[in-house]
Enzyme design. Structure first.
Site, short mmCIF file in Angstrom:
data_model
loop_
_atom_site.label_atom_id
_atom_site.label_comp_id
_atom_site.label_asym_id
_atom_site.label_seq_id
_atom_site.Cartn_x
_atom_site.Cartn_y
_atom_site.Cartn_z
N TYR A 43 0.83 -1.19 0.00
CA TYR A 43 0.00 0.00 0.00
C TYR A 43 0.87 1.25 0.00
CZ TYR A 43 -3.55 -3.38 1.53
OH TYR A 43 -4.39 -4.47 1.63
N HIS A 128 0.34 -12.30 1.44
CA HIS A 128 -0.45 -11.34 0.67
C HIS A 128 -0.61 -11.82 -0.78
CE1 HIS A 128 -1.26 -6.76 -0.07
NE2 HIS A 128 -2.33 -7.51 -0.21
#
Length: 308
Positions: A43, A128
């Site tokens: 992010y 992830h």
């Protein structure tokens, strides 16, 4: 409903926000009773982790839960010449994301995340998006997380993905504490209901439900074609379905985002719903919706209309 703050927007997802607005967003979540914060190196090339760590710096560590993720290493780009990131975040492309689910890669990723967050441990660490790297993620990455759990550097471990099949494999083949499912159990579509959620319930694995607005399509009362779906343009058929659901919601005295939040928390395996926000106003709106569920008559009406 246990409501968490998704912190992709703190990494300038879609558009830039400044440090003050990022801090105010986290503060508004705290004031609304939110104590679970989810972030990742992906992010904003680490920006989300840095901003979140700074915003929580003066909070008592035993009063909040942080989850972050492993599998993408951030590697400095020596050829950087001023370009911007191309994966949805408005940040300078000073680093490259390199997939790495090796033992060394997992440990290096967590070490870097702890430095950005300013912490000595995280409460939850997740593989992830392992779906394209399933074998190495399950056979090497997950055992590496288990080692870190044994060492006390992480608490619960698992994986986060929009692929229900890889999460189901993780639950059946490994011993995760938690999975984070993105956009697969929402008011718009529920593929996780077929196998993943029952498997988690049977195994006692907690489910954190994220992407419950399907990246934006369910986030407003009156959705239109300009809203994103799965981080891209929304297909016309799904926009039409979202608008039809919104109409039923309106007739029952509620809104599309209120119904989306309530539905996302409705399965017994779901222990938390995490929703992103890029402003204090969005946080306060989501928190207010979470404590004002739709009337029970909404759900049979949606099923009768063939929308659920």
């Amino acid at each position: 409903m246990r409501l968490g703050l998704g912190c992709a927007q703190l990494g300038n997802l879609y558009h830039e926000i400044d440090d003050d607005r990022a801090r105010a967003t986290v503060d508004a979540a705290w004031d609304a009773g939110v104590r679970y914060f989810d972030t990742a190196p992906h992010y904003g090339l680490g920006l989300s982790e840095r901003r979140l760590g700074e915003a929580l710096r003066e909070r008592r560590r035993d009063q909040y839960t942080i989850s972050t993720k492993v599998g993408r290493l951030l590697v400095g780009d020596p050829s950087y010449a001023g370009g911007m990131d191309t994966e949805g975040f408005v940040v300078p492309a000073t680093h490259r994301r390199v997939w790495d689910f090796s033992r060394d890669g997992i440990r290096r990723s967590l070490e870097a995340s702890l430095a950005r967050l300013g912490l000595d441990r995280v409460d939850v660490a997740l593989l992830h998006d392992p779906e394209e790297h399933a074998e190495v993620a399950l056979r090497t990455g997950f055992p590496a997380l288990a080692e870190l759990r044994e060492e006390g550097l992480v608490g619960a471990i698992g994986a986060g993905s929009k692929d229900a099949a890889i999460l189901t494999r993780l639950v059946t083949e490994c011993t995760p504490d938690v999975v984070m499912v993105a956009g697969r159990f929402t008011l718009l579509e529920q593929p996780a209901l077929d196998t993943l959620l029952p498997t988690c319930a049977a195994a006692g694995v907690e489910v954190v439900n994220v992407g419950v607005f399907n990246s934006g399509l369910l986030a407003v009362d009156d959705p239109g074609a300009d809203l994103p779906y799965e981080y891209g343009a929304a297909p016309a058929a799904l926009v039409a379905k979202a608008r039809a659901i919104a109409g039923v919601c309106d007739r029952h005295g509620t809104t599309l985002p209120a119904a989306a939040l309530a539905f996302a928390a409705g399965h017994p395996a779901v222990t938390a719903v995490v929703v992103g926000a890029d402003s204090p106003e969005q946080v306060r709106r989501n928190a207010a919706l979470a404590i004002a569920p739709p009337p029970g008559s909404l759900w049979p009406a949606l099923r009768e209309a063939g929308l659920l």
